[in-house]
Enzyme design. Structure first.
Site, short mmCIF file in Angstrom:
data_model
loop_
_atom_site.label_atom_id
_atom_site.label_comp_id
_atom_site.label_asym_id
_atom_site.label_seq_id
_atom_site.Cartn_x
_atom_site.Cartn_y
_atom_site.Cartn_z
N ASP A 64 0.84 -1.20 0.00
CA ASP A 64 0.00 0.00 0.00
C ASP A 64 0.87 1.25 0.00
O ASP A 64 1.44 1.62 1.03
CB ASP A 64 -0.89 -0.05 1.25
CG ASP A 64 -1.74 1.20 1.38
OD1 ASP A 64 -1.73 2.02 0.44
OD2 ASP A 64 -2.42 1.33 2.41
N GLU A 145 29.61 10.57 8.31
CA GLU A 145 30.00 10.72 9.72
C GLU A 145 28.77 10.46 10.59
O GLU A 145 27.64 10.67 10.14
CB GLU A 145 30.52 12.14 9.96
CG GLU A 145 31.79 12.42 9.17
CD GLU A 145 32.26 13.86 9.21
OE1 GLU A 145 33.45 14.09 9.03
OE2 GLU A 145 31.43 14.78 9.41
N HIS A 252 30.65 14.18 2.98
CA HIS A 252 31.43 14.68 1.84
C HIS A 252 31.33 13.63 0.75
O HIS A 252 31.51 12.44 1.02
CB HIS A 252 32.89 14.87 2.24
CG HIS A 252 33.07 15.80 3.40
ND1 HIS A 252 34.23 15.89 4.12
CD2 HIS A 252 32.20 16.66 3.97
CE1 HIS A 252 34.08 16.80 5.08
NE2 HIS A 252 32.85 17.27 5.01
N ARG A 345 31.16 19.10 -0.27
CA ARG A 345 31.22 18.93 1.18
C ARG A 345 29.94 19.32 1.92
O ARG A 345 29.88 19.25 3.13
CB ARG A 345 32.40 19.76 1.73
CG ARG A 345 33.73 19.27 1.20
CD ARG A 345 34.88 20.20 1.59
NE ARG A 345 35.09 20.29 3.01
CZ ARG A 345 35.82 19.45 3.75
NH1 ARG A 345 36.43 18.44 3.16
NH2 ARG A 345 35.95 19.62 5.05
N1 GLU Z 1 32.29 17.10 10.36
C1 GLU Z 1 32.61 18.07 9.35
C2 GLU Z 1 31.37 18.40 8.53
O1 GLU Z 1 30.39 18.66 9.11
C3 GLU Z 1 33.70 17.58 8.44
C4 GLU Z 1 34.99 17.32 9.12
C5 GLU Z 1 36.01 16.57 8.28
O2 GLU Z 1 35.66 15.53 7.74
O3 GLU Z 1 37.13 17.00 8.16
O4 GLU Z 1 31.33 18.40 7.34
MG MG Z 2 35.19 13.61 8.09
#
Ligand code: GLU
Ligand code: MG
Length: 454
Positions: A64, A145, A252, A345
């Site tokens: 559904d 992350e 990133h 990024r």
């Molecule tokens: N935590 C960081 C961000 O918000 C990046 C830090 C890093 O990977 O160097 O993008």
């Molecule tokens: Mg990082």
């Protein structure tokens, strides 16, 4: 489960389906999970018993659609999930646990036509556009992350950590190792992992792969990270900015286009080792970044991460080394054409990877197709410039709020094409509602700041 007329709807190779059936039998699989995502990238899953699997592989399984966020309204709700046999994997299990398989599904209508509300379909469409322009592969390497907290009711951290912190401080190293083993066991090779800058923050990087495979891997990664954490009595979150005053969690994303094994972004004679194609692709990403933002940073909370001072990008510019820029070209390693790539990024790990990769690809292809020029790179730290200096240099910022991002997205012709009318309309509506819910809140910050003085 909806009753859907039985019909041969699968478009996959019959041999591949036979192989999956054989594996299910040989490995004594107890049930198979069928996965797909809603518009926001939440994983949806239902379990199929081995007895049903053959029919399900050929015909798909009805469900559904009206109860899936951003999918169809009640009157046109019957949807069918067709499993992609190439995505069959055994889920990680500790000794004594059930043997569970999983497959990722494409969503079709009961007549077998692709459902244009399926994020995976929109990524397939973006890849078709890429192929029609003469490229065969869009490679993606995302760096997700995440934070580990004691549980999901608060943000109690597990360590004081720090970037690349060593074991004594990093209570979660064992947990990270177990996570990596689990990821590798489902065919997700890992290249790199470490403690991140904030307390209790981690990063595990997958080896790059073609976009569709990588989007599938990304939703799997998120589930496995959370499951391994839960089995160890802690909570993992991809929330972009859970802790005030600390770095947030980014994703990133490294990107390159290939044709016949050659990297279309590479030109050894260029001062940046970037081809005209690579430059135009980056110019496309920059020109359209604000319109894409509501997709790669899709939550109210995403915009708490995209602020100066926490290694997250804010300004729309590119650079060879400067991490405050939106796009970075990682420094060229001599002789490694394969490694030439653009790193964007701004995405965060709580995005829908199918829609994010589709949007990034469309923006880059737009740059190539329209021959956008790439401005000179920005090598100063953009955070240190005054607003006037930034204005002089023509540097624009990402949207500051989800509300601003949704307005950009709503007005974007490119994003209407990238997401398709159907998703574009529903997604804008969904995200506008989220913003409206948020902006009417009266927060503790306001009470603390105003109550006693106004
Ligand atoms: N935590 C960081 C961000 O918000 C990046 C830090 C890093 O990977 O160097 O993008
Ligand atoms: Mg990082």
């Amino acid at each position: 489960m909806a009753m859907i007329e039985s019909k041969h709807r699968a478009t996959s190779d019959p041999e591949a389906r036979k192989d999956v059936l054989k594996r299910i039998k040989d490995e004594k699989v107890e049930y198979v999970l069928f996965w797909f995502t809603d518009l926001e990238g939440h994983l949806k899953s239902f379990a199929i018993t081995p007895g049903e699997i053959e029919t399900a592989l050929d015909d798909g399984m009805g469900f559904d659609g009206s109860s899936i966020t951003g999918f169809n309204a009640i009157e046109e709700s019957d949807m069918v999930a067709i499993p992609d046999p190439d995505t069959f994997r055994l889920m990680p299990a500790r000794p004594g646990e059930s043997v569970v398989g999983r497959m990722i599904c494409d969503i079709v209508r009961p007549d077998g036509t692709p459902y244009e509300g399926d994020p995976r379909f929109m990524l397939r469409k973006a890849l078709e556009r890429m192929q029609s322009m003469g490229f065969d592969t869009f490679n993606i390497g995302p760096e997700l992350e995440y934070f580990l907290f004691k549980d999901n009711t608060g943000t109690e951290t597990l360590d004081e950590g720090g970037y690349f912190a060593m074991t004594a401080l990093d209570a979660a190293t064992e947990l990270r190792n177990e996570t990596i083993q689990a990821l590798e066991s489902v065919g997700i090779p890992i290249e790199y992992h470490h403690h991140e800058v904030a307390p209790s923050q981690h990063e595990i990087d997958m080896r790059y792969a073609p976009a569709l495979e990588m989007a599938d891997a990304t939703i799997t990664y998120r589930l496995i990270v959370k499951e391994v954490a839960a089995k160890n009595g802690v909570y993992a979150t991809f929330m972009p900015k859970p802790l005030f005053g600390e770095n947030g969690s980014g994703m990133h994303t490294h990107m390159s286009l290939f044709t016949d094994g050659r990297n279309a972004f590479f030109d050894g004679d260029d001062e940046y080792n970037l081809s005209a194609t690579g430059k135009a692709f980056i110019a496309g990403l920059l020109r359209h970044a604000r319109e894409l933002s509501g997709v790669f940073a899709q939550w109210v909370n995403s915009y708490k991460r995209l602020v100066p001072g926490y290694e997250a990008p804010v300004y729309v510019a590119w650079s060879q080394r400067n991490r405050s820029a939106l796009i970075r070209i990682p420094l060229y390693k001599p002789g490694s054409e394969q490694a030439t790539r653009a790193e964007i990024r701004c995405p965060d790990p709580a995005c829908n990877p199918y829609l994010t990769f589709a949007a990034l690809l469309h923006a880059g292809l737009e740059g190539i197709e329209q021959g956008y020029e790439l401005d000179a790179p920005m090598e100063t730290n953009l955070y240190h410039l005054t607003p006037e200096q930034r204005r002089e240099r023509g540097i624009v910022s990402l949207p500051e709020t989800l509300g601003e991002a949704v307005d950009e997205l709503a007005g974007s012709e490119l994003m209407r094409r990238a997401l398709g009318e159907h998703i574009h309309e529903r997604y804008v509506e969904l995200k506008r509602k989220e913003w409206d819910d948020y902006r009417i809140q009266v927060t503790q910050w306001e009470l603390d700041r105003y109550l006693r003085v106004l």
